[in-house]
Structure formats: structure tokens, C-alpha cells
Design a protein around this motif. Sequence first.
Motif, PDB file in Angstrom:
ATOM      1  N   VAL A 217       0.646  -1.416   0.241  1.00 20.34           N
ATOM      2  CA  VAL A 217       0.027  -0.206  -0.295  1.00 20.34           C
ATOM      3  C   VAL A 217       0.443   1.193  -0.125  1.00 20.34           C
ATOM      4  CG1 VAL A 217      -2.200  -0.261   1.272  1.00 20.34           C
ATOM      5  CG2 VAL A 217      -0.031  -0.039   2.763  1.00 20.34           C
ATOM      6  N   GLY A 218       2.585   1.019  -0.565  1.00 15.05           N
ATOM      7  CA  GLY A 218       2.970   2.533  -0.045  1.00 15.05           C
ATOM      8  C   GLY A 218       3.036   2.816   0.628  1.00 15.05           C
ATOM      9  N   PHE A 219       3.793   2.180   1.790  1.00 11.07           N
ATOM     10  CA  PHE A 219       3.985   1.848   2.960  1.00 11.07           C
ATOM     11  C   PHE A 219       5.505   3.086   3.028  1.00 11.07           C
ATOM     12  CE2 PHE A 219       3.953   2.609   7.957  1.00 11.07           C
ATOM     13  CZ  PHE A 219       2.664   3.331   8.362  1.00 11.07           C
TER      14      PHE A 219
ATOM     15  N   TRP B 237      16.523   3.298   8.098  1.00 11.29           N
ATOM     16  CA  TRP B 237      16.285   1.628   7.486  1.00 11.29           C
ATOM     17  C   TRP B 237      14.295   1.419   7.391  1.00 11.29           C
ATOM     18  CZ3 TRP B 237      14.342  -2.279  10.288  1.00 11.29           C
ATOM     19  CH2 TRP B 237      14.885  -2.548  11.384  1.00 11.29           C
ATOM     20  N   VAL B 238      13.919   0.840   6.832  1.00 15.51           N
ATOM     21  CA  VAL B 238      12.839   0.530   6.645  1.00 15.51           C
ATOM     22  C   VAL B 238      12.823  -1.004   5.694  1.00 15.51           C
ATOM     23  CG1 VAL B 238      11.694   1.738   4.672  1.00 15.51           C
ATOM     24  CG2 VAL B 238      10.336   0.910   6.859  1.00 15.51           C
ATOM     25  N   LEU B 239      11.459  -2.443   6.613  1.00 13.17           N
ATOM     26  CA  LEU B 239      11.295  -2.759   5.475  1.00 13.17           C
ATOM     27  C   LEU B 239      10.439  -3.750   5.933  1.00 13.17           C
ATOM     28  CD1 LEU B 239      12.225  -5.856   7.464  1.00 13.17           C
ATOM     29  CD2 LEU B 239      14.449  -4.619   7.500  1.00 13.17           C
ATOM     30  N   ASN B 240      10.291  -4.692   4.977  1.00 15.05           N
ATOM     31  CA  ASN B 240       8.958  -5.043   5.037  1.00 15.05           C
ATOM     32  C   ASN B 240       9.624  -6.691   5.753  1.00 15.05           C
ATOM     33  OD1 ASN B 240       6.402  -3.938   3.831  1.00 15.05           O
ATOM     34  ND2 ASN B 240       7.219  -4.812   1.981  1.00 15.05           N
TER      35      ASN B 240
ATOM     36  N   ALA C  88      17.093   4.381   4.438  1.00 14.28           N
ATOM     37  CA  ALA C  88      17.269   3.827   3.322  1.00 14.28           C
ATOM     38  C   ALA C  88      15.916   2.096   3.083  1.00 14.28           C
ATOM     39  CB  ALA C  88      18.376   2.704   2.485  1.00 14.28           C
ATOM     40  N   ILE C  89      15.910   2.272   1.934  1.00 11.92           N
ATOM     41  CA  ILE C  89      15.105   0.868   2.184  1.00 11.92           C
ATOM     42  C   ILE C  89      15.614  -0.509   1.825  1.00 11.92           C
ATOM     43  CG2 ILE C  89      12.217   0.125   0.880  1.00 11.92           C
ATOM     44  CD1 ILE C  89      12.131   2.508   0.077  1.00 11.92           C
ATOM     45  N   ARG C  90      15.663  -0.812   2.644  1.00 11.43           N
ATOM     46  CA  ARG C  90      15.972  -2.490   2.882  1.00 11.43           C
ATOM     47  C   ARG C  90      15.153  -3.913   2.189  1.00 11.43           C
ATOM     48  NH1 ARG C  90      19.375  -3.001   8.619  1.00 11.43           N
ATOM     49  NH2 ARG C  90      21.031  -1.398   8.026  1.00 11.43           N
TER      50      ARG C  90
ATOM     51  N   GLY D 280       7.888 -10.236   8.893  1.00  9.77           N
ATOM     52  CA  GLY D 280       7.408 -11.191   8.338  1.00  9.77           C
ATOM     53  C   GLY D 280       5.689 -10.277   8.587  1.00  9.77           C
ATOM     54  N   SER D 281       5.559 -10.202  10.113  1.00 11.04           N
ATOM     55  CA  SER D 281       4.631  -9.591  10.799  1.00 11.04           C
ATOM     56  C   SER D 281       4.340  -8.093  10.846  1.00 11.04           C
ATOM     57  CB  SER D 281       5.355  -9.208  11.857  1.00 11.04           C
ATOM     58  OG  SER D 281       6.022  -8.357  12.571  1.00 11.04           O
ATOM     59  N   GLY D 282       5.056  -7.689   9.431  1.00 15.33           N
ATOM     60  CA  GLY D 282       4.808  -6.119   9.368  1.00 15.33           C
ATOM     61  C   GLY D 282       5.680  -4.981   8.538  1.00 15.33           C
ATOM     62  N   VAL D 283       5.632  -4.129   8.907  1.00 12.57           N
ATOM     63  CA  VAL D 283       6.795  -3.258   8.335  1.00 12.57           C
ATOM     64  C   VAL D 283       7.690  -2.632  10.149  1.00 12.57           C
ATOM     65  CG1 VAL D 283       7.392  -0.873   7.607  1.00 12.57           C
ATOM     66  CG2 VAL D 283       5.452  -2.026   6.952  1.00 12.57           C
ATOM     67  N   GLN D 284       9.174  -2.906   9.661  1.00 12.88           N
ATOM     68  CA  GLN D 284       9.984  -2.156  10.492  1.00 12.88           C
ATOM     69  C   GLN D 284      10.299  -1.509  10.338  1.00 12.88           C
ATOM     70  OE1 GLN D 284      11.999  -6.248  11.655  1.00 12.88           O
ATOM     71  NE2 GLN D 284      10.582  -7.492  11.101  1.00 12.88           N
ATOM     72  N   LEU D 285      11.526  -0.474  10.741  1.00 17.12           N
ATOM     73  CA  LEU D 285      12.213   0.894  10.931  1.00 17.12           C
ATOM     74  C   LEU D 285      12.658   1.097  11.984  1.00 17.12           C
ATOM     75  CD1 LEU D 285      10.744   3.826  11.275  1.00 17.12           C
ATOM     76  CD2 LEU D 285       8.931   2.152  10.221  1.00 17.12           C
TER      77      LEU D 285
END
Length: 790
Positions: free
Chosen positions: A29-31, A47-50, A100-102, A52-57
Motif C-alpha cells: 500500500v506504499g508504506f 532504514w525501513v523494510l517489510n 534507506a529501504i532495505r 514477516g509481521s508487518g513493517v519494521q523501521l
Amino acid sequence: MSQRTPPASEVTPAAGALELRIRGVVQGVGFRPFVYRLAHRHGLAGWVLNGGSGVQLHVEGPSDAIDAFARAVVAEAPPAARIASVDAVAAVVEGFETFAIRESLPSEYVTVRISPDLPVCEPCLRELFHPADRRYRYPYINCTDCGPRYSIVTGLPYDRPFTTMADWPMCDACRREYDDPMNRRFHAQPLACPACGPTYVLRRAGDDEPLQRAGDADVRGWNAIVTAAELLRDGAIVAVKGIGGYHLACDATNAATIETLRERKYRKERPFALMARDLATAHELIELDAAAEETLTSLARPIVLATARRTLPGVAPDNRELGVMLPYAPLHHLLFAVGAPDVLVMTSANRSGEPMAYDDADAQTSLTGIADAFLIGERRIARRIDDSVARSSTGSGQTAFGTTVIRRARGMAPQAVASIPVRAERGKRPHPILAVGGDLKNAPMLVVDGQAFAAQYVGDLEHLPCREALSTTVRDLCAIYGVKEEELAVAHDAHPEYASTAFAHALGDRTTAVQHHRAHVASVIAERGAWDTEVVGVAFDGTGYGDDGTIWGGEIFTGSVVSGFTRVAHLRSAPLPGGDAAARFPVQAAAGFLYELDDLPDLTAAPFDFPPRYRFAREMIAKNVRTFRTTSAGRLFDTVAALLGFTREITFEGQAAMWLEHLAASAPSGEVLSTNDPISERNAKYEIPLHGDELDQRPLLAAIVADRLRGRDPAEIAFAFHTALADAIVGAHDRFGATRPLVASGGVFQNRLLTEMLHQRLGGSLWLNHAVPPNDGGLALGQAALAAFA
């Protein structure tokens, strides 16, 4: 529009650090690009990444900037995101110089909430019809705010290699957009354009090659859409491939074409769904208050049932409502733009009893003889997803889309509809719970780490293709969430002969049988998480296997999910000749429910005019041949419908009850009697008295028979019946726990008139289903809840 990435020199030196774990609908959803842009706006590194349980940053920078960032993550989240929880912990400053997006991280169990499929957004629509845009007229236009999600996902995390777009390599222009964090299409997994993506092809029914027009090349892309619109205007039936499967589309104002569709599809009277060109057209078709309009235009874009304002012959026979939806795929907007009729029948593409067609080869095989042409999209659909159906009711105080959900599918699946506490052995993770639902309106559910994920509607399991679809759906759901079948604890209906029961036992020995009507009541409570709240539960439907092996369907319970539910009352049992077969013939149900009444007139004579089946059914009861006992409220509705004129065989489930509801709604001003009515006051209002543990419907039925003989308006009788049933439910609530919530579930509570009558009497004490349907489509949630506390 692409923007530059701030250099490292613009990032404020860190004074603190914070880690956030965000759960909910936050992938696809563009998070991540939203977080990236937000971090740069506040001068933060990390950083931010997807996961297994959601978004982590992880963010680093001045404390005030981190605080502002944390607030904005929730307050400014993308429109399609649904944040369920945010866990924030102080972190160690690691000295990052940029944000960064990991790459995504794997997980043992994947509990991220996959986004349902989303309707095309306004920016994409503007580009779709802008001649200078490179995606002008491109039917697969999308961005991070819109487009397919669940229907194309083949695995998690939600990245392009795990979608059906994996086979379509991006061109350089699309790749630049995909890789640019400041672009609206950053990591939009279905991203494509006319130069690199799929398109549409038009084929005649039975042809293996694309349709050709004299002097033209193959009809592909824009020409295919233009030709399809021409065919629709000319009265053809076109199988149109959408987001989750094929629809059969035709002109809703062409009565001859609609009759042809009914004959080819073997669909005699069941209403057809409609797609209106735009909101203004929808307002011309149905009565839309603010709540109904909000439902219609919501991200789910469901079919909304509402009172008809326009007559469309053949679309919804003997029905005061129409089911209308708005365009949600770019293709729909293109068809209307090039001259397709303003109102289209848009019904699931299948033969009666079969699931919706979604595979191209199967569709062309199964729909040949129904469709005149096929508008085929080249992008593969990973799983069939029918349209969701909802009814808005401002009087009921409901909150989920302002509606009662009748069918949970596209736009609403998969979603976590509840958090269910699950127990586990010390040091071990709890077993995932699979609830397989019932045999009618089957819709399974998977509980992983306490999150109950509702799968899409499957169908009625009496049909082999639907049983195969259940198996596919369960395998698919387990695969997406990383669950192995041998790990499952399986909850199922207590009926020993249900196909869903057999399916559950085939999965292993860790099974729990849950009584049908207790599951209905538990489904309402599970939505609220009120596990130990003592309630009065009312479960009214057509049929369910009872504790005593008889057919239940008019049940009243007290208790809670934690303590269990005790059956304290029920409709008086009546003989049911032919068992479940009586559900197809209202006069057959009437033979049983009227059998114990004294001094009945000849119901084969006027004004009742029951057909010979009624007498045959009475003979079956007298001889005790294939006759069973039932407390079914659904069969009580059928009996009253038969007494008021519905004496033919039904052609779809619940038809007689729907007919009765609409008849009652037509009573003048909703009044039971006018002041000049000669009928005695004794018959002005019906009663269903509660004697011991039985709600006795016999006085009501005797009064209805008498009123029919006296010439009382059938609409008034129908309204008075609904009033009597509402009064009986409220009376039972007063008797068994007036201070407790009244929980009402089961197919009968799809009845808008009845639920609004109850709300007028009970207000906030009335608990109804919001997130899942009150019909058997919501059973799985109740099964899962009761299995978790078993």
C-alpha cells in the motif's frame, strides 16, 4: 512525480534512535516509500523494510524530530493502509548517514496483513484518460495506492517475484519509476505500461484465436475494449476478465438479453448484480443515503443492496432491492468511456452451482454456450475472488463500512477480522487454527499468532467444483502465511455428514467439532473480543445440526465464549417432511409447521391455493416417512411466505424469506393496521409466546390463516409477522438476561426489517455481525473462537 533524494549532508546528526514495528495492512500500500519520504522530511537517518509481521523501521536523529515522525507515521499513513498496532522501543544509535529501504526479511510465520485488491485511484484515472500520458488508455494502470493485491499474490513478503507479474519484465521507464522512492509507483508490484505489460484480447466464443474484424489485425488492446463495448450495446453477452475472475456482462436495460442470460446460465430468478457507470447513475438506480453511499464508494467497492428507484425488467424479479457496484478496475472505466451501456449486468461468470471462472482456459470451456465473446486479460489471476456484497442500514448503528456484510470477498479479503487469544504449550508457538466453515456459503479462516485472517467466499460445497475450490483456498492460505498443514488445529461444523467436516478430518487428528448455532453467536462476540461477557445469544437460520441430532435453526443461548453457551430456549419443534429437501418448497415446510394446528381450512383452495405437494407432504408426516423434527426459523419464514402467496418452488436459497421481507416492507407506512380496519384487535398483532423453553409459533400461524380468510392485506400480515418475531426475541432477552447484550446471528438476521425493529427496541444492547456475514459465511470466525477456548 519523481523528486531528488536528499544527500547525506542534509540529514541531521543523531541524538537518539527509535525502532517501530507496525502491524496491519501495511505491505503493498506504499508504506515503505511513505516512511522514506517522511524520514527525509524530518531529517532522519535509518532504514525501513517489510518483515514477516508487518513493517519494521529504525530512525535516528534529534528527539523532537523522531517524536514528530512517530506521530506522522500513524496520522499521515497511506489511504489504503490499515494500522492495527505500533510497537515502539528506544534503540541504540548506529550512526547511519542516510535513510534507506532495505530488502524484506523472512519469518517463521508470516502474520502481515495482505492488502485486499484496491480500486483504481483518482491520479491513475486522470493519467488513464490523458492523451499525453504514456499509460493513456492502458487497462492495467496502477500505482502504490491502487490496483490488484491479493488476487495476484503468490507468496509473501509482497514483492514482485511473488506476484503473477513476475513473468512481465519491466521496461526501462517503468524500472526507473519502480526504483525511485520519491515516485508514486515506487515498488508498485503490478507496475507495467503498454510497452512492457499485459493487455486485453477479444475472442469469439469457441474460437482459439483472437476475434478479427474485416480488414483489421487481431483485436487487442484498445481495439479489443472498443469492440467489446460495441458488442454490449448490440445486446451481446460478454465474459469480461476482471480483478478476481470473469464476469458475464450485458446491457441491464435489454430485457431480451437478460432473459437469454438467465436461460443460458440456468439462473431463473436470482437477482443479478449491476455495475453503474458512476455515482450519479447509481443514485438513479437505488436509494442511497450517506451511509450507503460511503459503502458504495469505499475502497472495498462492494455490491450494495438498497431499495430500487428504477425498474429493470428481469434483473431482480419480485425484489424491491437492486445490488449495485461502481467501476473499480481501469478496464471498467474504459468500457464505459467508449460507449458501453450506462448500467451493466455484471454477474459472476459461472454456470449455476459452480464457482466463479478465473482461469482463461477453464473460462472458455465452461462459459462457451453462455458468453458470445470473451474479453481476456493477459495478466494471470492467482486466485478467484468474487465481488463482496453489503447492505447499509443507518438504523442499526453498525460500523464496518456502515453495513452488514453479506458476502466477504474482493476488497474485503484477506483481512484480519479479529484477534483471538490462543494457548500454547510452554516454550512452543501456538498451533495455527484453521476453521473450515460450513457447507453453505463456505468461507474458511486461518488464525496465525492470534490474528484471524478471513479468506474469500468459496461457495456451496454440495458442488464438486466448490469442494475443490475449498481445498485450493486452504492450501493457498496456508502457503501464503507459511503454515504447514501438519501444524494445524482444525475447527469444523458438528454435522457429521458435511463435506467440510470430511475435509477437516482429512487434514489430521487435531480437530474440534463446533455446534453450528453456537458458532454463529461466537462470531459476533469474536469481532468485539468480549470473550468472557455473558450474553443472550439468538441464532436463527435455515438449518444446523443440533446437539440431539435434529435440525436446529431457532435457538436461544446464554453464556460466554469462555464459559460456553447453554441452550435455554428454541422455537417449538415441528415435523419437516423430506428434511432439507423441504427448503426448496415452502408449501412442504408449511405442511409440517401447520400440521399440529386444529381446524385448518382446505389450504389447496382459495385464497391459499397450495399445490398438490402440500397434501403429499402431510401424508408423509402422517405415515412418518422421511419426516424429521426441526426448530428452523428459516422454515417458519417459508411457511408464512406460503400462506401469503409464495407457493412455488424456490430457485435460490432464501428466496421465499426475501420475498416475505419485501412484501412486509411494502405495507403502507409500515403500519400494522389502519384505524378503519374491520379486523378485530385480537388479530391486529400476532404473538409467539414463550412457554417454558419453547417459543410457540402455533398461535401466530393460526392467526395468519384466520386473517387471510378474512381478507387482511398480505403486506400487513407480513409486517405483523416481523413485528411478532422481533417482540418474541426481545421477550426472550427480558426473560433470560435483560441486562446482558443480545447477540443475534444467523442467516435470518440478513433481514434488514427485522434487525432494524430489534434496534429500535434494544439500541446499543443489540450486538450484530459487522466484520463477517451473519449467514454461514461468518461461521468460521465463531468456530475458530470456540476452538481456541475449548
